[in-house]
Design a protein around this motif. Sequence first.
Motif, PDB file in Angstrom:
ATOM      1  N   ALA A  48       0.882  -1.247   0.074  1.00  0.00           N
ATOM      2  CA  ALA A  48       0.057   0.070   0.046  1.00  0.00           C
ATOM      3  C   ALA A  48       0.785   1.269  -0.070  1.00  0.00           C
ATOM      4  O   ALA A  48       0.648   2.287  -0.548  1.00  0.00           O
ATOM      5  N   TRP A  49       1.995   1.095   0.780  1.00  0.00           N
ATOM      6  CA  TRP A  49       2.987   2.248   0.749  1.00  0.00           C
ATOM      7  C   TRP A  49       3.616   2.609  -0.856  1.00  0.00           C
ATOM      8  O   TRP A  49       3.600   3.864  -1.274  1.00  0.00           O
ATOM      9  N   ALA A  50       3.873   1.600  -1.285  1.00  0.00           N
ATOM     10  CA  ALA A  50       4.419   1.970  -2.757  1.00  0.00           C
ATOM     11  C   ALA A  50       3.429   2.578  -3.668  1.00  0.00           C
ATOM     12  O   ALA A  50       3.756   3.353  -4.434  1.00  0.00           O
ATOM     13  N   ILE A  51       1.960   1.777  -3.487  1.00  0.00           N
ATOM     14  CA  ILE A  51       1.010   2.423  -4.510  1.00  0.00           C
ATOM     15  C   ILE A  51       0.810   4.035  -4.127  1.00  0.00           C
ATOM     16  O   ILE A  51       0.767   4.618  -4.860  1.00  0.00           O
ATOM     17  N   ALA A  52       0.601   4.262  -2.882  1.00  0.00           N
ATOM     18  CA  ALA A  52       0.543   5.540  -2.424  1.00  0.00           C
ATOM     19  C   ALA A  52       1.643   6.439  -2.786  1.00  0.00           C
ATOM     20  O   ALA A  52       1.670   7.728  -3.128  1.00  0.00           O
ATOM     21  N   LEU A  53       3.106   6.132  -2.579  1.00  0.00           N
ATOM     22  CA  LEU A  53       4.137   6.753  -3.043  1.00  0.00           C
ATOM     23  C   LEU A  53       4.290   7.114  -4.408  1.00  0.00           C
ATOM     24  O   LEU A  53       4.773   8.213  -4.909  1.00  0.00           O
ATOM     25  N   ILE A  58      -5.367   7.018  -5.094  1.00  0.00           N
ATOM     26  CA  ILE A  58      -6.654   7.528  -5.374  1.00  0.00           C
ATOM     27  C   ILE A  58      -7.042   6.760  -6.773  1.00  0.00           C
ATOM     28  O   ILE A  58      -8.238   6.182  -6.877  1.00  0.00           O
ATOM     29  N   LEU A  59      -6.140   7.068  -7.784  1.00  0.00           N
ATOM     30  CA  LEU A  59      -6.809   6.784  -9.094  1.00  0.00           C
ATOM     31  C   LEU A  59      -6.791   5.141  -9.333  1.00  0.00           C
ATOM     32  O   LEU A  59      -7.764   4.781  -9.772  1.00  0.00           O
ATOM     33  N   ARG A  60      -5.739   4.368  -8.290  1.00  0.00           N
ATOM     34  CA  ARG A  60      -6.163   2.848  -8.603  1.00  0.00           C
ATOM     35  C   ARG A  60      -6.403   2.410  -7.002  1.00  0.00           C
ATOM     36  O   ARG A  60      -5.623   1.447  -6.592  1.00  0.00           O
ATOM     37  N   TRP A  61      -7.554   2.973  -6.628  1.00  0.00           N
ATOM     38  CA  TRP A  61      -7.888   2.345  -5.291  1.00  0.00           C
ATOM     39  C   TRP A  61      -8.216   1.110  -5.335  1.00  0.00           C
ATOM     40  O   TRP A  61      -8.242   0.152  -4.414  1.00  0.00           O
ATOM     41  N   ASP A  62      -8.791   0.310  -6.330  1.00  0.00           N
ATOM     42  CA  ASP A  62      -9.018  -1.020  -6.678  1.00  0.00           C
ATOM     43  C   ASP A  62      -7.618  -1.815  -6.375  1.00  0.00           C
ATOM     44  O   ASP A  62      -7.907  -3.057  -5.980  1.00  0.00           O
ATOM     45  N   LEU A  69      -6.610  -8.233  -0.611  1.00  0.00           N
ATOM     46  CA  LEU A  69      -7.142  -9.648  -0.708  1.00  0.00           C
ATOM     47  C   LEU A  69      -5.937 -10.710  -0.815  1.00  0.00           C
ATOM     48  O   LEU A  69      -5.987 -11.769  -0.185  1.00  0.00           O
ATOM     49  N   GLY A  70      -5.166 -10.208  -1.609  1.00  0.00           N
ATOM     50  CA  GLY A  70      -3.833 -11.023  -1.753  1.00  0.00           C
ATOM     51  C   GLY A  70      -2.951 -11.295  -0.520  1.00  0.00           C
ATOM     52  O   GLY A  70      -2.628 -12.190  -0.337  1.00  0.00           O
ATOM     53  N   SER A  71      -2.925 -10.132   0.318  1.00  0.00           N
ATOM     54  CA  SER A  71      -2.157 -10.340   1.643  1.00  0.00           C
ATOM     55  C   SER A  71      -2.942 -11.204   2.404  1.00  0.00           C
ATOM     56  O   SER A  71      -2.189 -11.865   3.324  1.00  0.00           O
ATOM     57  N   ILE A  72      -4.173 -11.075   2.354  1.00  0.00           N
ATOM     58  CA  ILE A  72      -4.955 -12.324   3.498  1.00  0.00           C
ATOM     59  C   ILE A  72      -4.719 -13.509   3.167  1.00  0.00           C
ATOM     60  O   ILE A  72      -4.508 -14.346   3.876  1.00  0.00           O
ATOM     61  N   ALA A  73      -5.008 -13.949   1.685  1.00  0.00           N
ATOM     62  CA  ALA A  73      -4.790 -15.259   1.136  1.00  0.00           C
ATOM     63  C   ALA A  73      -3.189 -15.429   1.180  1.00  0.00           C
ATOM     64  O   ALA A  73      -3.000 -16.658   1.752  1.00  0.00           O
ATOM     65  N   VAL A 121      -6.416 -18.194  -4.639  1.00  0.00           N
ATOM     66  CA  VAL A 121      -6.897 -16.975  -4.454  1.00  0.00           C
ATOM     67  C   VAL A 121      -6.116 -15.994  -4.734  1.00  0.00           C
ATOM     68  O   VAL A 121      -6.046 -14.932  -5.464  1.00  0.00           O
ATOM     69  N   GLY A 122      -4.838 -16.380  -4.379  1.00  0.00           N
ATOM     70  CA  GLY A 122      -3.561 -15.260  -4.832  1.00  0.00           C
ATOM     71  C   GLY A 122      -3.306 -15.398  -6.055  1.00  0.00           C
ATOM     72  O   GLY A 122      -3.013 -14.349  -6.624  1.00  0.00           O
ATOM     73  N   LEU A 123      -3.671 -16.349  -6.916  1.00  0.00           N
ATOM     74  CA  LEU A 123      -3.565 -16.558  -8.353  1.00  0.00           C
ATOM     75  C   LEU A 123      -4.551 -15.506  -8.961  1.00  0.00           C
ATOM     76  O   LEU A 123      -3.915 -14.760  -9.913  1.00  0.00           O
ATOM     77  N   VAL A 124      -5.590 -15.490  -8.639  1.00  0.00           N
ATOM     78  CA  VAL A 124      -6.733 -14.367  -8.909  1.00  0.00           C
ATOM     79  C   VAL A 124      -6.120 -13.144  -8.815  1.00  0.00           C
ATOM     80  O   VAL A 124      -6.662 -12.295  -9.783  1.00  0.00           O
ATOM     81  N   VAL A 125      -5.660 -12.766  -7.571  1.00  0.00           N
ATOM     82  CA  VAL A 125      -5.150 -11.424  -7.444  1.00  0.00           C
ATOM     83  C   VAL A 125      -4.055 -11.087  -8.451  1.00  0.00           C
ATOM     84  O   VAL A 125      -3.763  -9.931  -8.975  1.00  0.00           O
TER      85      VAL A 125
END
Length: 305
Positions: A48-53, A58-62, A69-73, A121-125
Motif C-alpha cells: 500500500a505504501w508503494a502504491i501511495a508513494l 486514489i486513481l487505483r483504489w481498486d 485480498l492477496g495479503s490475506i490469502a 486465491v493469490g493467483l486470482v489477485v
Amino acid sequence: MTTPAPEIVPDTEYRGLMGLLPAAARPYALLARFDRPIGWWLLFWPGAWAIALSGQAILRWDLLLWFLLGSIAMRGAGCVYNDIVDRDLDRQVARTRSRPLASGAVSLKAAWGWLLALCLVGLVVLVQLRPFAVWVALASLVLVAAYPFMKRITWWPQAWLGLVFSWAALVGWAEAPDMHFTPGALLYAGSIFWVIGYDTIYALQDVEDDALVGVRSSARRLGSRVRPGVAFFYAAALALWAAAFWQLRPDPLALAALLPMALHLAWQVLTLVPADGANALARFRSNRNAGLLMFAACLVIGQTL
C-alpha cells in the motif's frame, strides 16, 4: 454445565468472528491465522505504501483492495506452509502446541489442500497485475519457501522475514507506470528494517521456549540489548524511507511527513519491557497503526508529485 474454552494463544481473536464459524471450519481458519489479522495488515502495508508513494492510491483504489485480498490469502498460505514445516517444533513450544497441525486437529494431507486453495486465491489477485509486476511477485516464492528453515540455521530469521514481508513494496512499485527504481528500492529496504524491529519484539514472547528447543531468533541473539537493537532497526528504517521521499521530493517539508511514524516507533522502543510478554505483544500489534501512519506519509508525498 458450560463447555471449557479451547486453549488459545494470547494474540488470537478466536472469540470474535472466528467463534461464528462452523466447528469443522475453525481449525482451517486458525491454521491460516485468520484469527490474527495483524499478520495480513503487516504484509499489506508495504504494498500500500508503494502504491501511495507512486501517486496511484486514489486513481487505483481498486489495486489497494486487490493487494489487501492477496495479503490475506498469501499470509494465510504462508502460515499453513510454515506450520507444515514446523509441526514437530510447534509441539514443543507452549505458545504453538495448540496449533491445528501440531495438535492433530487438521491432518497433513488436508493442510496441503488448504494451502493450494489459498494459493489459488493469490493467483486470482496476481492476474490483475501488469506482467512485470507479476514476475516481481513470483520472484518472492523462493524467499517464502526458505523462510521456515531460517530459524534453524541463523540467529536472524527476522531479517529473512523482512525480505518476505516487505516484498509487496516491490510489487506495488512495479505496478506503477514510469517510476524510477531507486525510491521503490529504498522503500523496500526501509520496510525490511521495520519488520526486523517489530518481529524482534514479537519474538520476545518465545525466548525461553526457543532456548529449550534450540530455535534461534534476533531476540535471543540481542539478549539484554533488545531495546537498543530495535531502536537501531527502526532508525535505519526511517533513514531509508527519508531517502526514498527525498528522491521524489527533495524538500525538508517532505521529510516532516515521517514525523508521526517516527514518534510512534520511538514510543514502542521507550515503553518496551522485554521481560513482559503482554507488553511486547501490545507493541508488536501497534505496528498496524504504524503502517497506517506510514501510508498517510506516502500518500501525502505521492499526491504532490
